[in-house]
Design a protein around this motif. Structure first.
Motif, PDB file in Angstrom:
ATOM      1  N   ARG A 258       0.833  -1.205   0.000  1.00 18.95           N
ATOM      2  CA  ARG A 258       0.000   0.000   0.000  1.00 18.95           C
ATOM      3  C   ARG A 258       0.872   1.261   0.000  1.00 18.95           C
ATOM      4  N   LEU A 259       1.923   1.237   0.788  1.00 24.58           N
ATOM      5  CA  LEU A 259       2.855   2.376   0.808  1.00 24.58           C
ATOM      6  C   LEU A 259       3.533   2.539  -0.542  1.00 24.58           C
ATOM      7  N   SER A 260       3.955   1.433  -1.116  1.00 23.04           N
ATOM      8  CA  SER A 260       4.660   1.470  -2.407  1.00 23.04           C
ATOM      9  C   SER A 260       3.755   1.971  -3.526  1.00 23.04           C
ATOM     10  N   ARG A 261       2.493   1.563  -3.484  1.00 26.26           N
ATOM     11  CA  ARG A 261       1.554   1.963  -4.528  1.00 26.26           C
ATOM     12  C   ARG A 261       1.373   3.487  -4.543  1.00 26.26           C
ATOM     13  N   VAL A 262       1.217   4.075  -3.357  1.00 26.56           N
ATOM     14  CA  VAL A 262       1.060   5.532  -3.269  1.00 26.56           C
ATOM     15  C   VAL A 262       2.347   6.229  -3.694  1.00 26.56           C
ATOM     16  N   SER A 263       3.487   5.661  -3.313  1.00 26.83           N
ATOM     17  CA  SER A 263       4.783   6.222  -3.713  1.00 26.83           C
ATOM     18  C   SER A 263       4.895   6.269  -5.238  1.00 26.83           C
ATOM     19  N   GLN A 264       4.486   5.221  -5.898  1.00 20.30           N
ATOM     20  CA  GLN A 264       4.545   5.170  -7.358  1.00 20.30           C
ATOM     21  C   GLN A 264       3.512   6.100  -7.994  1.00 20.30           C
TER      22      GLN A 264
ATOM     23  N   ASN B  70       4.715   9.520  -7.588  1.00 20.41           N
ATOM     24  CA  ASN B  70       6.072   9.658  -8.123  1.00 20.41           C
ATOM     25  C   ASN B  70       7.004  10.322  -7.107  1.00 20.41           C
ATOM     26  N   VAL B  71       6.972   9.811  -5.890  1.00 22.86           N
ATOM     27  CA  VAL B  71       7.834  10.318  -4.822  1.00 22.86           C
ATOM     28  C   VAL B  71       8.542   9.131  -4.174  1.00 22.86           C
ATOM     29  N   LYS B  72       9.556   9.430  -3.395  1.00 22.08           N
ATOM     30  CA  LYS B  72      10.289   8.371  -2.714  1.00 22.08           C
ATOM     31  C   LYS B  72       9.434   7.761  -1.609  1.00 22.08           C
ATOM     32  N   LEU B  73       9.661   6.481  -1.398  1.00 19.11           N
ATOM     33  CA  LEU B  73       8.850   5.727  -0.436  1.00 19.11           C
ATOM     34  C   LEU B  73       8.937   6.322   0.962  1.00 19.11           C
ATOM     35  N   TRP B  74      10.121   6.792   1.362  1.00 23.40           N
ATOM     36  CA  TRP B  74      10.279   7.278   2.727  1.00 23.40           C
ATOM     37  C   TRP B  74       9.395   8.488   3.004  1.00 23.40           C
ATOM     38  N   ARG B  75       9.102   9.284   1.980  1.00 22.45           N
ATOM     39  CA  ARG B  75       8.259  10.461   2.195  1.00 22.45           C
ATOM     40  C   ARG B  75       6.827  10.048   2.547  1.00 22.45           C
TER      41      ARG B  75
ATOM     42  N   ASP C  34      -4.224   7.162   6.384  1.00 27.71           N
ATOM     43  CA  ASP C  34      -4.219   6.044   5.451  1.00 27.71           C
ATOM     44  C   ASP C  34      -3.533   6.483   4.163  1.00 27.71           C
ATOM     45  N   PRO C  35      -2.616   5.686   3.604  1.00 29.46           N
ATOM     46  CA  PRO C  35      -1.874   6.094   2.403  1.00 29.46           C
ATOM     47  C   PRO C  35      -2.778   6.509   1.246  1.00 29.46           C
ATOM     48  N   ALA C  36      -3.931   5.850   1.098  1.00 31.52           N
ATOM     49  CA  ALA C  36      -4.812   6.146  -0.032  1.00 31.52           C
ATOM     50  C   ALA C  36      -5.331   7.583  -0.005  1.00 31.52           C
ATOM     51  N   GLY C  37      -5.323   8.221   1.150  1.00 34.84           N
ATOM     52  CA  GLY C  37      -5.844   9.576   1.249  1.00 34.84           C
ATOM     53  C   GLY C  37      -4.775  10.659   1.191  1.00 34.84           C
TER      54      GLY C  37
END
Length: 245
Positions: free
Chosen positions: A208-214, A217-222, A233-236
């Motif tokens: 879920r974190l990776s999907r939002v990162s992609q 188009n930002v780095k996962l850590w952000r 929630d990452p989706a929001g």
């Protein structure tokens, strides 16, 4: 070599060692750069203004530290006109030392020289070296007097640049290591929050974190840092919500 020359070299080595010790205690490239440029201005010529820049594929030319506003303005002039000794040194392979003895007589980069003269800069020394880990580091010395840097000053600048490259590279490694650790911690915390809140496994939380990162188009850590700090929630998450790099 005269006794005076030997004493001068011994003094230079001592100041370089002092600078290296000070930089060794710096946790960031910014802090290391500040130590380097102020020491360089003192070691090479007391009248000099100094700047430290890095050149990498990811960031292009980036001023890391400078002693005076004129140094930053002069770098901006190089970027604007796409010419100047800093750009020439950055594009050269290996070590490069470029001197400008008098901006009024400079013909290689006329628009840059004119801009430098307007800022009151009349001479320069640029020492560029490969940076451990990729890219280059350039130590730039500027003076308001023409022909301010004699052969001895250029030699000191070149030696100082070599030390600067090594010490700055160590600071970059330390900062990268700290950033990697912080990134892993943020991802771990965010994953744990999602697992507990949604009763899901670690793999799905990470996905879920990776999907939002992609998607953003930002780095996962952000994304992870924001989730760990806010519990959102990452989706929001929207791009404007995320911390700056």
């Amino acid at each position: 070599m005269t006794e005076q020359d030997m004493a001068g070299r011994a003094g230079l080595v001592a100041r370089l060692a002092s600078m290296a010790e000070a930089v060794a205690g710096c946790a960031t490239m910014q802090a290391a750069g500040e130590q380097i440029v102020h020491a360089a201005a003192d070691v090479v010529d007391g009248r000099a203004m100094a700047g430290l820049a890095t050149v990498t594929h990811a960031d292009g030319i980036r001023i890391r530290a400078y002693t005076d506003a004129e140094v930053l303005l002069l770098d901006q002039a190089q970027s604007h006109y796409r010419e100047g000794p800093g750009l020439a040194a950055a594009s050269a392979r290996g070590r490069e030392i470029i001197t400008v003895e008098d901006m009024a007589r400079e013909r290689r980069w006329p628009r840059f020289a004119s801009a430098a003269s307007r800022l009151g800069i009349q001479s320069m020394v640029v020492c560029s070296l490969p940076l451990q880990g990729g890219g280059k580091v350039a130590l730039n010395l500027h003076a308001k007097q023409a022909e301010a840097f004699d052969a001895a000053a250029v030699e000191r600048a070149a030696l100082f640049a070599l030390y600067s490259s090594l010490t700055f590279a160590n600071a970059r490694l330390a900062e990268n290591a700290a950033a990697a650790l912080a990134s892993r911690q943020a991802v771990g915390e965010a994953t744990g929050i999602l697992m507990e809140r949604h009763r899901i496994l670690a793999a799905e939380a990470f996905e879920r974190l990776s999907r939002v990162s992609q998607d953003l188009n930002v780095k996962l850590w952000r994304v992870a840092a924001y989730v760990a700090r806010t519990g959102t929630d990452p989706a929001g998450i929207a791009l404007r919500d995320l911390p700056r790099e």
